[in-house]
Design a protein around this motif. Structure first.
Motif, PDB file in Angstrom:
ATOM      1  N   LEU A   1      -3.889   3.838   0.849  1.00 52.23           N
ATOM      2  CA  LEU A   1      -4.432   2.643   0.220  1.00 52.23           C
ATOM      3  C   LEU A   1      -5.336   1.927   1.215  1.00 52.23           C
ATOM      4  O   LEU A   1      -4.904   1.588   2.325  1.00 52.23           O
ATOM      5  N   VAL A   2      -6.618   1.736   0.836  1.00 59.66           N
ATOM      6  CA  VAL A   2      -7.565   1.077   1.739  1.00 59.66           C
ATOM      7  C   VAL A   2      -8.181  -0.178   1.132  1.00 59.66           C
ATOM      8  O   VAL A   2      -8.882  -0.918   1.816  1.00 59.66           O
ATOM      9  N   GLY A   3      -7.921  -0.438  -0.167  1.00 60.87           N
ATOM     10  CA  GLY A   3      -8.492  -1.634  -0.765  1.00 60.87           C
ATOM     11  C   GLY A   3      -7.905  -1.933  -2.128  1.00 60.87           C
ATOM     12  O   GLY A   3      -7.371  -1.048  -2.800  1.00 60.87           O
TER      13      GLY A   3
ATOM     14  N   ARG B   1      -7.821 -11.162  -5.097  1.00 58.81           N
ATOM     15  CA  ARG B   1      -7.238 -10.211  -4.158  1.00 58.81           C
ATOM     16  C   ARG B   1      -8.140  -9.039  -3.802  1.00 58.81           C
ATOM     17  O   ARG B   1      -7.688  -7.910  -3.672  1.00 58.81           O
ATOM     18  N   LEU B   2      -9.457  -9.326  -3.630  1.00 59.95           N
ATOM     19  CA  LEU B   2     -10.312  -8.308  -3.044  1.00 59.95           C
ATOM     20  C   LEU B   2      -9.899  -8.215  -1.580  1.00 59.95           C
ATOM     21  O   LEU B   2     -10.027  -9.174  -0.828  1.00 59.95           O
ATOM     22  N   ALA B   3      -9.339  -7.093  -1.221  1.00 56.68           N
ATOM     23  CA  ALA B   3      -8.851  -6.901   0.148  1.00 56.68           C
ATOM     24  C   ALA B   3      -9.170  -5.480   0.575  1.00 56.68           C
ATOM     25  O   ALA B   3      -8.972  -4.531  -0.186  1.00 56.68           O
TER      26      ALA B   3
ATOM     27  N   VAL C   1     -16.005   0.183   0.747  1.00 57.03           N
ATOM     28  CA  VAL C   1     -14.790   0.080  -0.057  1.00 57.03           C
ATOM     29  C   VAL C   1     -14.861  -1.133  -0.987  1.00 57.03           C
ATOM     30  O   VAL C   1     -14.616  -1.022  -2.188  1.00 57.03           O
ATOM     31  N   GLY C   2     -15.178  -2.284  -0.431  1.00 52.29           N
ATOM     32  CA  GLY C   2     -15.270  -3.498  -1.239  1.00 52.29           C
ATOM     33  C   GLY C   2     -16.321  -3.371  -2.329  1.00 52.29           C
ATOM     34  O   GLY C   2     -16.091  -3.767  -3.477  1.00 52.29           O
ATOM     35  N   SER C   3     -17.461  -2.801  -1.996  1.00 53.95           N
ATOM     36  CA  SER C   3     -18.523  -2.611  -2.995  1.00 53.95           C
ATOM     37  C   SER C   3     -18.060  -1.697  -4.118  1.00 53.95           C
ATOM     38  O   SER C   3     -18.345  -1.951  -5.289  1.00 53.95           O
TER      39      SER C   3
ATOM     40  N   ALA D   1     -22.521  -9.272  -2.355  1.00 51.04           N
ATOM     41  CA  ALA D   1     -22.279  -8.598  -3.633  1.00 51.04           C
ATOM     42  C   ALA D   1     -22.993  -9.284  -4.797  1.00 51.04           C
ATOM     43  O   ALA D   1     -22.898  -8.828  -5.938  1.00 51.04           O
ATOM     44  N   GLY D   2     -23.700 -10.378  -4.532  1.00 48.64           N
ATOM     45  CA  GLY D   2     -24.460 -11.054  -5.572  1.00 48.64           C
ATOM     46  C   GLY D   2     -23.781 -12.258  -6.191  1.00 48.64           C
ATOM     47  O   GLY D   2     -24.292 -12.848  -7.133  1.00 48.64           O
TER      48      GLY D   2
END
Length: 141
Positions: free
Chosen positions: A57-59, A74-76, A86-88, A124-125
């Motif tokens: 698990l990375v995100g 909870r964007l982590a 990963v976040g994108s 991310a806009g």
């Protein structure tokens, strides 16, 4: 990042998610407990989105939709995996879900003191909407 797997969480993932948030998420929430996350997954099985790399698990991101508004929580991303897309990838999956469900604007809960997160959301806009202390982005322009 190669071989990133994006998928919805299952009840079997919840302990790992809670442990992950202690490492990767800024701060905690009163709903960061097994009961709270179980309720989320039971109510909306596709809302908790996970990113995995090589089985780890990375995100995470929670992409909640109440039928009217799209909410992101909870964007982590694991500290060792940041700035690798990963976040994108998680936000793209969340936004695709919202559009599929008929959502027109996403908003994100972001701690004011978390400058790293604010930079990521801006990239991310999403833009801050000070009146409501949330970050927003139109999904269907």
């Amino acid at each position: 990042m190669t071989e990133l797997r994006i998928r919805a969480a299952t009840p079997e993932d919840l302990d790992a998610v809670l442990a992950f948030w202690k490492v990767a998420a800024e701060g905690t929430s009163i709903s960061d407990d097994r009961d709270g996350v179980e309720r989320l997954v039971a109510r909306d099985p596709e809302a908790l989105i996970l990113a995995e790399h090589e089985g780890e698990l990375v995100g995470t991101v929670i992409a909640g939709f109440d039928g009217w508004r799209c909410h992101l929580y909870r964007l982590a991303v694991h500290p060792e995996q940041r700035r690798r897309g990963v976040g994108s990838a998680l936000l793209a999956a969340a936004e695709e879900r919202f559009v599929r469900l008929g959502g027109r604007r996403g908003d994100a809960m972001v701690l004011q003191r978390n400058e790293t997160a604010q930079h990521a959301w801006r990239a991310a806009g999403y833009t801050p909407e000070e009146r409501w202390r949330r970050w927003v982005k139109p999904l269907n322009e």
